[in-house]
Scaffold this motif. Structure first.
Motif, PDB file in Angstrom:
ATOM      1  N   ALA A 152     -25.765   8.476  11.770  1.00 41.54           N
ATOM      2  CA  ALA A 152     -25.766   8.574  10.311  1.00 41.54           C
ATOM      3  C   ALA A 152     -24.837   9.697   9.878  1.00 41.54           C
ATOM      4  N   ILE A 153     -24.171   9.513   8.746  1.00 36.11           N
ATOM      5  CA  ILE A 153     -23.313  10.563   8.202  1.00 36.11           C
ATOM      6  C   ILE A 153     -23.957  11.111   6.940  1.00 36.11           C
ATOM      7  N   SER A 154     -23.529  12.302   6.549  1.00 39.58           N
ATOM      8  CA  SER A 154     -24.146  12.964   5.406  1.00 39.58           C
ATOM      9  C   SER A 154     -23.766  12.266   4.111  1.00 39.58           C
ATOM     10  N   LEU A 155     -24.553  12.550   3.065  1.00 36.57           N
ATOM     11  CA  LEU A 155     -24.309  11.954   1.757  1.00 36.57           C
ATOM     12  C   LEU A 155     -22.951  12.391   1.206  1.00 36.57           C
ATOM     13  N   GLY A 156     -22.598  13.664   1.430  1.00 33.04           N
ATOM     14  CA  GLY A 156     -21.316  14.170   0.956  1.00 33.04           C
ATOM     15  C   GLY A 156     -20.142  13.477   1.635  1.00 33.04           C
ATOM     16  N   ASP A 157     -20.246  13.301   2.952  1.00 36.77           N
ATOM     17  CA  ASP A 157     -19.184  12.615   3.691  1.00 36.77           C
ATOM     18  C   ASP A 157     -19.076  11.154   3.256  1.00 36.77           C
ATOM     19  N   ARG A 158     -20.230  10.531   3.009  1.00 40.50           N
ATOM     20  CA  ARG A 158     -20.238   9.142   2.558  1.00 40.50           C
ATOM     21  C   ARG A 158     -19.527   9.012   1.203  1.00 40.50           C
ATOM     22  N   GLY A 159     -19.823   9.959   0.297  1.00 41.72           N
ATOM     23  CA  GLY A 159     -19.174   9.934  -1.009  1.00 41.72           C
ATOM     24  C   GLY A 159     -17.671  10.138  -0.897  1.00 41.72           C
ATOM     25  N   ALA A 160     -17.255  11.039   0.012  1.00 45.20           N
ATOM     26  CA  ALA A 160     -15.828  11.299   0.199  1.00 45.20           C
ATOM     27  C   ALA A 160     -15.107  10.052   0.724  1.00 45.20           C
ATOM     28  N   LEU A 161     -15.734   9.349   1.661  1.00 37.68           N
ATOM     29  CA  LEU A 161     -15.118   8.141   2.216  1.00 37.68           C
ATOM     30  C   LEU A 161     -15.032   7.025   1.176  1.00 37.68           C
ATOM     31  N   ILE A 162     -16.084   6.885   0.379  1.00 38.66           N
ATOM     32  CA  ILE A 162     -16.055   5.871  -0.680  1.00 38.66           C
ATOM     33  C   ILE A 162     -14.965   6.202  -1.700  1.00 38.66           C
ATOM     34  N   GLY A 163     -14.849   7.495  -2.039  1.00 39.23           N
ATOM     35  CA  GLY A 163     -13.785   7.919  -2.950  1.00 39.23           C
ATOM     36  C   GLY A 163     -12.413   7.650  -2.360  1.00 39.23           C
ATOM     37  N   PHE A 164     -12.278   7.856  -1.056  1.00 35.82           N
ATOM     38  CA  PHE A 164     -11.017   7.571  -0.374  1.00 35.82           C
ATOM     39  C   PHE A 164     -10.667   6.088  -0.481  1.00 35.82           C
ATOM     40  N   CYS A 165     -11.655   5.231  -0.285  1.00 36.74           N
ATOM     41  CA  CYS A 165     -11.418   3.782  -0.375  1.00 36.74           C
ATOM     42  C   CYS A 165     -10.987   3.378  -1.782  1.00 36.74           C
ATOM     43  N   ILE A 166     -11.662   3.924  -2.794  1.00 33.02           N
ATOM     44  CA  ILE A 166     -11.311   3.606  -4.181  1.00 33.02           C
ATOM     45  C   ILE A 166      -9.895   4.082  -4.488  1.00 33.02           C
ATOM     46  N   ALA A 167      -9.560   5.304  -4.041  1.00 29.87           N
ATOM     47  CA  ALA A 167      -8.217   5.837  -4.270  1.00 29.87           C
ATOM     48  C   ALA A 167      -7.170   4.987  -3.551  1.00 29.87           C
ATOM     49  N   GLY A 168      -7.492   4.525  -2.349  1.00 40.06           N
ATOM     50  CA  GLY A 168      -6.561   3.691  -1.596  1.00 40.06           C
ATOM     51  C   GLY A 168      -6.257   2.388  -2.306  1.00 40.06           C
ATOM     52  N   VAL A 169      -7.299   1.756  -2.841  1.00 33.60           N
ATOM     53  CA  VAL A 169      -7.099   0.507  -3.591  1.00 33.60           C
ATOM     54  C   VAL A 169      -6.245   0.759  -4.833  1.00 33.60           C
ATOM     55  N   ALA A 170      -6.505   1.882  -5.526  1.00 34.92           N
ATOM     56  CA  ALA A 170      -5.733   2.213  -6.728  1.00 34.92           C
ATOM     57  C   ALA A 170      -4.257   2.456  -6.386  1.00 34.92           C
ATOM     58  N   ILE A 171      -4.003   3.169  -5.281  1.00 28.26           N
ATOM     59  CA  ILE A 171      -2.625   3.447  -4.868  1.00 28.26           C
ATOM     60  C   ILE A 171      -1.907   2.151  -4.511  1.00 28.26           C
ATOM     61  N   ALA A 172      -2.578   1.294  -3.746  1.00 30.04           N
ATOM     62  CA  ALA A 172      -1.970   0.016  -3.349  1.00 30.04           C
ATOM     63  C   ALA A 172      -1.655  -0.833  -4.575  1.00 30.04           C
ATOM     64  N   ALA A 173      -2.576  -0.860  -5.537  1.00 24.39           N
ATOM     65  CA  ALA A 173      -2.357  -1.652  -6.752  1.00 24.39           C
ATOM     66  C   ALA A 173      -1.196  -1.091  -7.561  1.00 24.39           C
ATOM     67  N   TYR A 174      -1.139   0.235  -7.703  1.00 28.93           N
ATOM     68  CA  TYR A 174      -0.066   0.862  -8.483  1.00 28.93           C
ATOM     69  C   TYR A 174       1.299   0.576  -7.862  1.00 28.93           C
ATOM     70  N   ILE A 175       1.417   0.785  -6.553  1.00 30.10           N
ATOM     71  CA  ILE A 175       2.707   0.590  -5.888  1.00 30.10           C
ATOM     72  C   ILE A 175       3.104  -0.883  -5.919  1.00 30.10           C
ATOM     73  N   THR A 176       2.135  -1.775  -5.784  1.00 28.35           N
ATOM     74  CA  THR A 176       2.435  -3.206  -5.843  1.00 28.35           C
ATOM     75  C   THR A 176       2.990  -3.589  -7.210  1.00 28.35           C
ATOM     76  N   VAL A 177       2.339  -3.114  -8.271  1.00 27.98           N
ATOM     77  CA  VAL A 177       2.815  -3.407  -9.634  1.00 27.98           C
ATOM     78  C   VAL A 177       4.201  -2.809  -9.859  1.00 27.98           C
ATOM     79  N   PHE A 178       4.386  -1.559  -9.435  1.00 32.90           N
ATOM     80  CA  PHE A 178       5.674  -0.892  -9.589  1.00 32.90           C
ATOM     81  C   PHE A 178       6.774  -1.655  -8.854  1.00 32.90           C
ATOM     82  N   SER A 179       6.471  -2.108  -7.635  1.00 31.85           N
ATOM     83  CA  SER A 179       7.464  -2.830  -6.841  1.00 31.85           C
ATOM     84  C   SER A 179       7.788  -4.185  -7.453  1.00 31.85           C
ATOM     85  N   ILE A 180       6.793  -4.863  -7.999  1.00 33.87           N
ATOM     86  CA  ILE A 180       7.037  -6.158  -8.641  1.00 33.87           C
ATOM     87  C   ILE A 180       7.939  -5.986  -9.864  1.00 33.87           C
ATOM     88  N   ILE A 181       7.680  -4.931 -10.645  1.00 36.24           N
ATOM     89  CA  ILE A 181       8.540  -4.649 -11.803  1.00 36.24           C
ATOM     90  C   ILE A 181       9.962  -4.376 -11.347  1.00 36.24           C
TER      91      ILE A 181
END
Length: 206
Positions: free
Chosen positions: A8-37
């Motif tokens: 098991a991992i701590s609640l803080g580490d779990r929150g950090a990883l979830i935040g990392f995943c959300i940020a990763g999706v946002a970065i991928a979406a931004y770069i994809t839109v920018f590249s399409i433009i």
């Protein structure tokens, strides 16, 4: 007797990883839109801004001073707006953007899958080692390809606008950045390989 218990991992580490995943999706979406433009802009081929790198020692320009005089400086890079891009510039420019989308999506996708595995309590495993290796190889080759095709776009643009009258930088990849990235990737992959082996050896003793 072997054990496949997860940790098991701590609640803080779990929150950090979830935040990392959300940020990763946002970065991928931004770069994809920018590249399409950018792809649409390149496909039109009219009034396209292109970042061009020059050989500073061979591309002197006069820099005006407040006194009315000027000094000669070497031009390293500049953004040139091409009134009309030739097909020899458009094609590599579009390929560079496609390579950028694929590279970012694959790398971030692998890292998100790795984060999900860690959230489940499994850090070192053969699957995670493969994910790290895939992200590393894709990142190295992908960004090198983006750099390569972007340079083709820049060189073709300068050749068209100046009639081959300016000697700009040759096609290249920054060696220090590439070597540093390769070192980090090799080190990370080695850590996961050793960690996976140690974990399996430890579980075998339980």
């Amino acid at each position: 007797m072997t054990s496949t218990k997860t940790r098991a991992i701590s609640l803080g580490d779990r929150g950090a990883l979830i935040g990392f995943c959300i940020a990763g999706v946002a970065i991928a979406a931004y770069i994809t839109v920018f590249s399409i433009i950018r792809i649409i802009e390149l496909a039109r081929g009219v009034d396209v801004p292109v970042l061009v790198e020059f050989i500073g020692s061979k591309t002197p320009v006069d820099l005006p001073l407040s006194t009315g005089d000027s000094i000669s400086v070497g031009l390293d890079s500049a953004v040139i707006t091409a009134p009309e891009l030739p097909m020899i510039a458009i094609v590599p420019g579009i390929i560079a953007q496609i390579a950028q989308i694929l590279t970012i999506v694959i790398v971030i996708g692998c890292l998100i899958l790795l984060a999900r595995s860690v959230l489940a309590g499994r850090v070192f495993s053969r699957r995670n080692t493969v994910l790290v290796a895939t992200a590393g190889v894709t990142g190295l080759l992908g960004f090198a390809a983006v750099r390569f095709f972007d340079n083709m776009l820049a060189n073709a643009t300068v050749a068209r606008i100046t009639g081959n009258g300016v000697e700009n930088a040759v096609i290249s990849v920054e060696p220090f950045t590439f070597v540093l990235a390769a070192f980090v990737f090799a080190l990370t992959s080695t850590v996961f390989v050793i960690g996976d082996r140690l974990q399996r050896d430890t579980e075998g003793l339980v």
